[in-house]
Write a protein that holds these residues in place. Structure first.
Motif, PDB file in Angstrom:
ATOM      1  N   ALA A 232       0.861  -1.201   0.000  1.00  0.00           N
ATOM      2  CA  ALA A 232       0.000   0.000   0.000  1.00  0.00           C
ATOM      3  C   ALA A 232       0.899   1.254   0.000  1.00  0.00           C
ATOM      4  N   SER A 233       0.975   1.928   1.144  1.00  0.00           N
ATOM      5  CA  SER A 233       1.755   3.164   1.219  1.00  0.00           C
ATOM      6  C   SER A 233       3.196   2.897   1.646  1.00  0.00           C
TER       7      SER A 233
ATOM      8  N   GLY B  40      -2.230   2.082   4.904  1.00  0.00           N
ATOM      9  CA  GLY B  40      -2.343   3.282   4.092  1.00  0.00           C
ATOM     10  C   GLY B  40      -3.418   3.004   3.069  1.00  0.00           C
ATOM     11  N   TYR B  41      -3.020   2.972   1.803  1.00  0.00           N
ATOM     12  CA  TYR B  41      -3.964   2.572   0.764  1.00  0.00           C
ATOM     13  C   TYR B  41      -3.228   2.015  -0.434  1.00  0.00           C
TER      14      TYR B  41
ATOM     15  N   SER C  96      -5.612  -3.559   8.490  1.00  0.00           N
ATOM     16  CA  SER C  96      -5.993  -2.298   7.829  1.00  0.00           C
ATOM     17  C   SER C  96      -6.083  -2.512   6.323  1.00  0.00           C
ATOM     18  N   ASP C  97      -5.505  -1.639   5.532  1.00  0.00           N
ATOM     19  CA  ASP C  97      -5.623  -1.728   4.080  1.00  0.00           C
ATOM     20  C   ASP C  97      -5.181  -3.081   3.526  1.00  0.00           C
ATOM     21  N   THR C  98      -4.216  -3.727   4.176  1.00  0.00           N
ATOM     22  CA  THR C  98      -3.705  -5.005   3.660  1.00  0.00           C
ATOM     23  C   THR C  98      -4.716  -6.136   3.840  1.00  0.00           C
TER      24      THR C  98
ATOM     25  N   THR D 222     -13.932  -0.543   6.867  1.00  0.00           N
ATOM     26  CA  THR D 222     -13.936   0.037   5.524  1.00  0.00           C
ATOM     27  C   THR D 222     -13.356  -0.947   4.521  1.00  0.00           C
ATOM     28  N   VAL D 223     -12.275  -1.606   4.887  1.00  0.00           N
ATOM     29  CA  VAL D 223     -11.623  -2.530   3.956  1.00  0.00           C
ATOM     30  C   VAL D 223     -12.532  -3.710   3.643  1.00  0.00           C
TER      31      VAL D 223
END
Lengths: 287, 287
Positions: free
Chosen positions: B14-15, B82-83, B109-111, B175-176
């Motif tokens: 991601a980030s 992150g994203y 998170s994003d992952t 959210t993910v």
């Protein structure tokens, strides 16, 4: 033009409407239609308050049903968006009666959850377009005049320019469509030109929303995507490296969905009308 | 304990990772495991930059594959969120080879988009838990020590307390998970205890996310939902009227999903390990 005076019921399935809207919108309607002023009835629920919402879930659902199921109304017009429509969809859809089916429904943003459910259930006059509280925007009179032109006269001038040139259309706020994907509210958009707009999101979120939307197998059956305006994009710690159009083109390319350019919709006074489905016969009020 | 030195490859799907992480994490590992210090290799891609991301999509996918498909690594550890993970999932999943299947994967998170895809594809050692860059949080050493305890020794102390007391578990950022519902990445969570956490969202968005998640027919087959921490909730113009636990209880009640209380996960140093699926045999490194 019809002699019948159009009767419009305004309800707020999401957030509470600002009080001045109930003065300004009828005043504008009177000036626009001096001989056949539409009767615009603001349901008292528009002014109710319960935390984030214009009244409790049941209050909002009940107000919607009172207008939708009442023979005397021609249209259910949403007061504004905000947040909360998804909470009342189930209660609303289970209790709609026959008079609700012939009405015009108009709204956008958060109310897209209700528009989706109505369209999915076969309602024929569901459209994405300005709401009453848009009168408070810069040049907001134009938005409300357009909404009235659609509700009262089915005016072709109110329509997004692609409507009628393509077989079927639908329009959504990206976040609202994303948040009904994979739920019983997701409408069948097979063969539709899908117009998407956004407001108040960061570019990385627009990217993630378009990943989500274009990764859905049902959505991939649309005839193409058009990008409306993405306004008030929120800054992020790092520059995203692409603008919203580059992002939309990227996800169209990756998903095999046709990119059809820009749509004239958005969270602004220029927001044009996009009926769900095939373009309805014009003008409806003359029949 | 195993004589074999554990080899961990860190990648950033991601980030971009902060550079100091690559000093601090190995130093901590050395102090924690003086006799059998795990070898922690930060793929150069962790420091790459392309707009919002730690390198272009192909760069990030390639780095992931280099570690995952390399026999010499025991684990793929995500540098940070992150994203951007959703952008590389397709390229990654299509090119994984046999050595990738026995590895431990750890992130959150994003992952979560990658964890979901790996778990869906039958990978058996996928877990939700701290990432390398968590060392920069307050008391972040504890988070990284927990991650290493899981990767190196499958330490039961690293686990969220419900793991092993229930049949199957899974954990996601709300959210993910929402943004993969209705896509080919959505994993089968039938019979799982689903733990959900969030960070940096407004309460009305948490409400909308839980509407989305609990309205999905596949998700309704989970054995229950546990709510992790919702940190850094962003303020909104109006008080929402419910806190995150009241919101989660509400949507569980509406959807018929069992409410199972709070989970010890979140965007913080206390974030415990939640393996995807049934609890793996302990300890894996001794075999």
């Amino acid at each position: 033009m019809s002699k019948k005076r159009c009767r419009i019921g305004v309800v707020a399935p999401a957030s509470r409407m600002f009080a001045e809207v109930a003065q300004r919108v009828p005043a504008l309607a009177t000036s626009l239609y001096p001989d056949r002023t539409p009767e615009i009835v603001f349901h008292p629920q528009c002014f109710a308050s319960h935390g984030h919402f214009a009244g409790e879930d049941e209050t909002r659902a009940q107000a919607f049903l009172e207008v939708a199921n009442d023979e005397s109304y021609d249209s259910v017009w949403f007061a504004r968006g905000g947040y909360g429509s998804c909470r009342v969809v189930e209660a609303v859809m289970g209790r709609l009666t026959k008079p609700s089916r012939r009405k015009t429904y108009l709204g956008y943003s958060d109310t897209g959850a209700l528009l989706a459910a109505l369209y999915r259930d076969g309602f024929e006059a569901v459209a994405h377009g300005p709401m009453a509280q848009d009168i408070l925007r810069d040049s907001g009179d134009a938005a409300v005049a357009r909404a009235l032109a659609w509700i009262v006269d089915r005016s072709p001038e109110a329509l997004e320019r692609s409507v009628g040139r393509v077989q079927k259309t639908a329009a959504f706020n990206m976040t609202v469509l994303s948040q009904i994907l994979g739920t019983p509210l997701q409408p069948d958009l097979d063969g539709h030109v899908l117009m998407l707009e956004e407001a108040g999101e960061a570019l990385y979120r627009i990217d993630r929303l378009l990943f989500h939307i274009t990764s859905n197998a049902e959505i991939r059956r649309v005839s193409g995507i058009m990008l409306g305006r993405c306004s008030a994009i929120t800054p992020h710690e790092r520059d995203f490296g692409m603008n919203e159009e580059e992002i939309a083109r990227y996800w169209c390319q990756r998903s095999g969905i046709a990119w059809l350019g820009r749509a004239d919709i958005g969270h602004d006074a220029g927001n044009k009308i996009v009926p769900f489905g095939a373009r309805p016969e014009l003008p409806a009020m003359n029949t």
